[in-house]
Motif scaffolding. Structure first.
Motif, PDB file in Angstrom:
ATOM      1  N   ILE A 114       0.839  -1.201   0.000  1.00 54.96           N
ATOM      2  CA  ILE A 114       0.000   0.000   0.000  1.00 54.96           C
ATOM      3  C   ILE A 114       0.871   1.248   0.000  1.00 54.96           C
ATOM      4  O   ILE A 114       0.606   2.204  -0.728  1.00 54.96           O
ATOM      5  CB  ILE A 114      -0.979  -0.015   1.192  1.00 54.96           C
ATOM      6  N   GLU A 115       1.925   1.230   0.780  1.00 58.12           N
ATOM      7  CA  GLU A 115       2.837   2.378   0.795  1.00 58.12           C
ATOM      8  C   GLU A 115       3.527   2.541  -0.562  1.00 58.12           C
ATOM      9  O   GLU A 115       3.725   3.663  -1.040  1.00 58.12           O
ATOM     10  CB  GLU A 115       3.870   2.223   1.898  1.00 58.12           C
ATOM     11  N   ASP A 116       3.868   1.440  -1.197  1.00 58.08           N
ATOM     12  CA  ASP A 116       4.466   1.500  -2.537  1.00 58.08           C
ATOM     13  C   ASP A 116       3.492   2.112  -3.540  1.00 58.08           C
ATOM     14  O   ASP A 116       3.877   2.934  -4.375  1.00 58.08           O
ATOM     15  CB  ASP A 116       4.881   0.109  -3.008  1.00 58.08           C
ATOM     16  N   VAL A 117       2.220   1.722  -3.467  1.00 60.26           N
ATOM     17  CA  VAL A 117       1.202   2.295  -4.348  1.00 60.26           C
ATOM     18  C   VAL A 117       1.079   3.792  -4.097  1.00 60.26           C
ATOM     19  O   VAL A 117       1.007   4.582  -5.043  1.00 60.26           O
ATOM     20  CB  VAL A 117      -0.164   1.593  -4.152  1.00 60.26           C
ATOM     21  N   ALA A 118       1.065   4.190  -2.844  1.00 59.35           N
ATOM     22  CA  ALA A 118       0.961   5.618  -2.509  1.00 59.35           C
ATOM     23  C   ALA A 118       2.134   6.399  -3.095  1.00 59.35           C
ATOM     24  O   ALA A 118       1.947   7.476  -3.665  1.00 59.35           O
ATOM     25  CB  ALA A 118       0.891   5.797  -0.993  1.00 59.35           C
ATOM     26  N   ASN A 119       3.329   5.860  -2.974  1.00 65.14           N
ATOM     27  CA  ASN A 119       4.504   6.523  -3.555  1.00 65.14           C
ATOM     28  C   ASN A 119       4.407   6.582  -5.077  1.00 65.14           C
ATOM     29  O   ASN A 119       4.764   7.587  -5.690  1.00 65.14           O
ATOM     30  CB  ASN A 119       5.786   5.800  -3.131  1.00 65.14           C
ATOM     31  N   TYR A 120       3.927   5.519  -5.677  1.00 67.36           N
ATOM     32  CA  TYR A 120       3.752   5.491  -7.135  1.00 67.36           C
ATOM     33  C   TYR A 120       2.738   6.542  -7.573  1.00 67.36           C
ATOM     34  O   TYR A 120       2.990   7.307  -8.509  1.00 67.36           O
ATOM     35  CB  TYR A 120       3.315   4.093  -7.591  1.00 67.36           C
ATOM     36  N   VAL A 121       1.586   6.593  -6.921  1.00 65.37           N
ATOM     37  CA  VAL A 121       0.542   7.558  -7.273  1.00 65.37           C
ATOM     38  C   VAL A 121       1.069   8.986  -7.145  1.00 65.37           C
ATOM     39  O   VAL A 121       0.878   9.817  -8.046  1.00 65.37           O
ATOM     40  CB  VAL A 121      -0.718   7.357  -6.396  1.00 65.37           C
ATOM     41  N   LEU A 122       1.751   9.274  -6.059  1.00 65.26           N
ATOM     42  CA  LEU A 122       2.285  10.616  -5.858  1.00 65.26           C
ATOM     43  C   LEU A 122       3.332  10.955  -6.919  1.00 65.26           C
ATOM     44  O   LEU A 122       3.321  12.059  -7.479  1.00 65.26           O
ATOM     45  CB  LEU A 122       2.874  10.734  -4.452  1.00 65.26           C
ATOM     46  N   SER A 123       4.205  10.010  -7.232  1.00 63.76           N
ATOM     47  CA  SER A 123       5.232  10.280  -8.249  1.00 63.76           C
ATOM     48  C   SER A 123       4.602  10.477  -9.624  1.00 63.76           C
ATOM     49  O   SER A 123       5.030  11.349 -10.390  1.00 63.76           O
ATOM     50  CB  SER A 123       6.284   9.180  -8.284  1.00 63.76           C
ATOM     51  N   GLN A 124       3.583   9.688  -9.941  1.00 59.67           N
ATOM     52  CA  GLN A 124       2.903   9.845 -11.227  1.00 59.67           C
ATOM     53  C   GLN A 124       2.155  11.179 -11.307  1.00 59.67           C
ATOM     54  O   GLN A 124       2.117  11.799 -12.360  1.00 59.67           O
ATOM     55  CB  GLN A 124       1.941   8.687 -11.484  1.00 59.67           C
ATOM     56  N   SER A 125       1.580  11.598 -10.194  1.00 62.95           N
ATOM     57  CA  SER A 125       0.863  12.883 -10.203  1.00 62.95           C
ATOM     58  C   SER A 125       1.825  14.026 -10.475  1.00 62.95           C
ATOM     59  O   SER A 125       1.463  14.992 -11.165  1.00 62.95           O
ATOM     60  CB  SER A 125       0.103  13.102  -8.885  1.00 62.95           C
ATOM     61  N   GLU A 126       3.047  13.920  -9.986  1.00 60.30           N
ATOM     62  CA  GLU A 126       4.066  14.938 -10.231  1.00 60.30           C
ATOM     63  C   GLU A 126       4.483  14.949 -11.703  1.00 60.30           C
ATOM     64  O   GLU A 126       4.866  15.988 -12.237  1.00 60.30           O
ATOM     65  CB  GLU A 126       5.298  14.694  -9.357  1.00 60.30           C
ATOM     66  N   LYS A 127       4.400  13.807 -12.363  1.00 53.92           N
ATOM     67  CA  LYS A 127       4.789  13.688 -13.779  1.00 53.92           C
ATOM     68  C   LYS A 127       3.611  13.908 -14.729  1.00 53.92           C
ATOM     69  O   LYS A 127       3.772  13.809 -15.945  1.00 53.92           O
ATOM     70  CB  LYS A 127       5.352  12.295 -14.054  1.00 53.92           C
ATOM     71  N   GLY A 128       2.431  14.144 -14.204  1.00 52.19           N
ATOM     72  CA  GLY A 128       1.259  14.322 -15.046  1.00 52.19           C
ATOM     73  C   GLY A 128       0.710  13.036 -15.633  1.00 52.19           C
ATOM     74  O   GLY A 128       0.015  13.045 -16.640  1.00 52.19           O
ATOM     75  N   TRP A 129       1.056  11.893 -15.031  1.00 51.87           N
ATOM     76  CA  TRP A 129       0.598  10.570 -15.468  1.00 51.87           C
ATOM     77  C   TRP A 129       0.973  10.284 -16.915  1.00 51.87           C
ATOM     78  O   TRP A 129       0.244   9.622 -17.644  1.00 51.87           O
ATOM     79  CB  TRP A 129      -0.901  10.401 -15.230  1.00 51.87           C
ATOM     80  N   ASP A 130       2.125  10.794 -17.350  1.00 51.57           N
ATOM     81  CA  ASP A 130       2.609  10.522 -18.719  1.00 51.57           C
ATOM     82  C   ASP A 130       3.423   9.261 -18.763  1.00 51.57           C
ATOM     83  O   ASP A 130       4.124   8.901 -17.909  1.00 51.57           O
ATOM     84  CB  ASP A 130       3.452  11.690 -19.229  1.00 51.57           C
TER      85      ASP A 130
END
Length: 130
Positions: A114-130
């Motif tokens: 779950i923590e890994d997913v949270a980090n992934y979601v946050l990192s993707q949001s910073e990249k604009g989900w590209d």
């Protein structure tokens, strides 16, 4: 600390070959440096695991950072900020406990996943989900 102490005590500070005297600052600097050395390696693996977990469990509703159930509550940076979900802790809480139409994954996924997913979601949001 025993093996580090031996290593630090046997390092010579000049060409005389005499061991250096114990210095607490050496221990402090070593203890501050080592976590950064090892944490960099684990972050990349966590993001990759987060992406796998996200693809298997979240992408049906949140592909590309969107939300097919409540379109205005996306995983895009602006929406996360507006909804107070722009931190690993907030996303971890939401994924663990669920809310409204989103199911709780606390009983289905390990805390580390779950923590890994949270980090992934946050990192993707910073990249604009590209």
């Amino acid at each position: 600390m025993g093996r580090w102490k031996n290593l630090l005590l046997t390092i010579s500070d000049d060409s005389s070959g005499e061991p250096m005297k114990p210095n607490p600052l050496r221990y402090l600097s070593l203890s501050l440096f080592l976590p950064f050395l090892f944490s960099t390696v684990s972050v990349a693996a966590d993001i990759e695991n987060g992406e796998r977990i996200f693809s298997a469990n979240c992408s049906a509703c949140h592909a590309g950072g969107n939300n097919v159930i409540i379109p205005e509550k996306t995983l895009k940076k602006e929406a996360l900020e507006t909804n107070g979900m722009n931190s690993v802790d907030a996303i971890t809480y939401q994924v663990t406990n669920g809310k409204n139409a989103m199911p709780a994954f606390g009983g289905r996924l390990d805390d580390s996943d779950i923590e890994d997913v949270a980090n992934y979601v946050l990192s993707q949001s910073e990249k604009g989900w590209d």
